[in-house]
Design an enzyme around this catalytic site. Sequence first.
Site, short mmCIF file in Angstrom:
data_model
loop_
_atom_site.label_atom_id
_atom_site.label_comp_id
_atom_site.label_asym_id
_atom_site.label_seq_id
_atom_site.Cartn_x
_atom_site.Cartn_y
_atom_site.Cartn_z
N THR A 53 44.97 11.75 50.36
CA THR A 53 43.79 10.62 49.66
C THR A 53 42.30 12.36 49.64
O THR A 53 42.45 13.07 50.51
CB THR A 53 43.58 9.91 49.89
OG1 THR A 53 43.53 10.17 51.70
CG2 THR A 53 44.87 8.43 49.98
N THR A 55 39.37 11.52 50.64
CA THR A 55 38.21 12.41 51.77
C THR A 55 38.84 13.08 53.08
O THR A 55 38.82 13.95 53.17
CB THR A 55 37.41 10.98 52.77
OG1 THR A 55 37.14 10.21 51.52
CG2 THR A 55 36.72 10.90 54.03
N CYS A 56 40.58 12.83 53.26
CA CYS A 56 40.96 13.24 53.73
C CYS A 56 41.55 14.76 53.68
O CYS A 56 41.59 15.31 54.30
CB CYS A 56 42.61 12.67 54.34
SG CYS A 56 42.64 10.32 53.95
N SER A 57 42.02 14.69 51.95
CA SER A 57 42.66 16.12 52.14
C SER A 57 40.55 16.88 52.02
O SER A 57 41.14 18.38 51.78
CB SER A 57 43.26 16.08 51.28
OG SER A 57 44.53 15.05 51.48
N LEU A 61 40.87 16.17 57.53
CA LEU A 61 41.72 17.41 57.41
C LEU A 61 41.73 18.99 57.73
O LEU A 61 41.88 19.82 58.68
CB LEU A 61 42.93 17.11 56.86
CG LEU A 61 44.50 18.68 57.39
CD1 LEU A 61 44.76 18.25 58.40
CD2 LEU A 61 45.68 17.58 56.12
#
Length: 182
Positions: A53, A55-57, A61
């Site tokens: 996703t 924001t996560c990627s 992270l």
Amino acid sequence: MKTGYKLPEVTFHTRVRDESIEGPNPFRWEDKTTSDYFKGKRVILFSLPGAFTPTCSTYQLPGFEKGFAEFQAEGIDAIYCMSVNDSFVMNKWAQDQKLENVGVIPDGSGEFTRRVGMLVRKDNLGFGLRSWRYAAIVNDGVVEAWFEEPGLCDNHSEDPYGESAPETLLAWLKEANAEQAA
């Protein structure tokens, strides 16, 4: 979830690389427990709504991955990313992100996430049950500090991000370590 809380003991069904297996998918099943990840170590655990996703990627992270040496300098032994995704997805995401420093924990059934009170519905995005975004500093399985995004609820219209950002945790660690040194 609060400071001083002991993490729940659950079993995670993981896939680990096994060089004795030939072919395009050289992995085998291996169950790991909460203790396997957290016992005897001071770690950062951060959880997010889903692998791959935006924001996560793009931010969370990669920020933990790139900042690993700084976190180590502040006394962190390991950093783990958890999501309510299966091991196949988490492993592929780790490969896609070229992770070398952050380990991934698949909470495919959402059991750990439910037991720490962070399981939310994201049906508005077509996700189903997922994790609310949070991070924690965990010392030997006990929460030392907790960083939860505001607005915890089902089908939130936004994906708040900031409280669980790598920069927030690093600043907390530096301040806590400075206070201990004083």
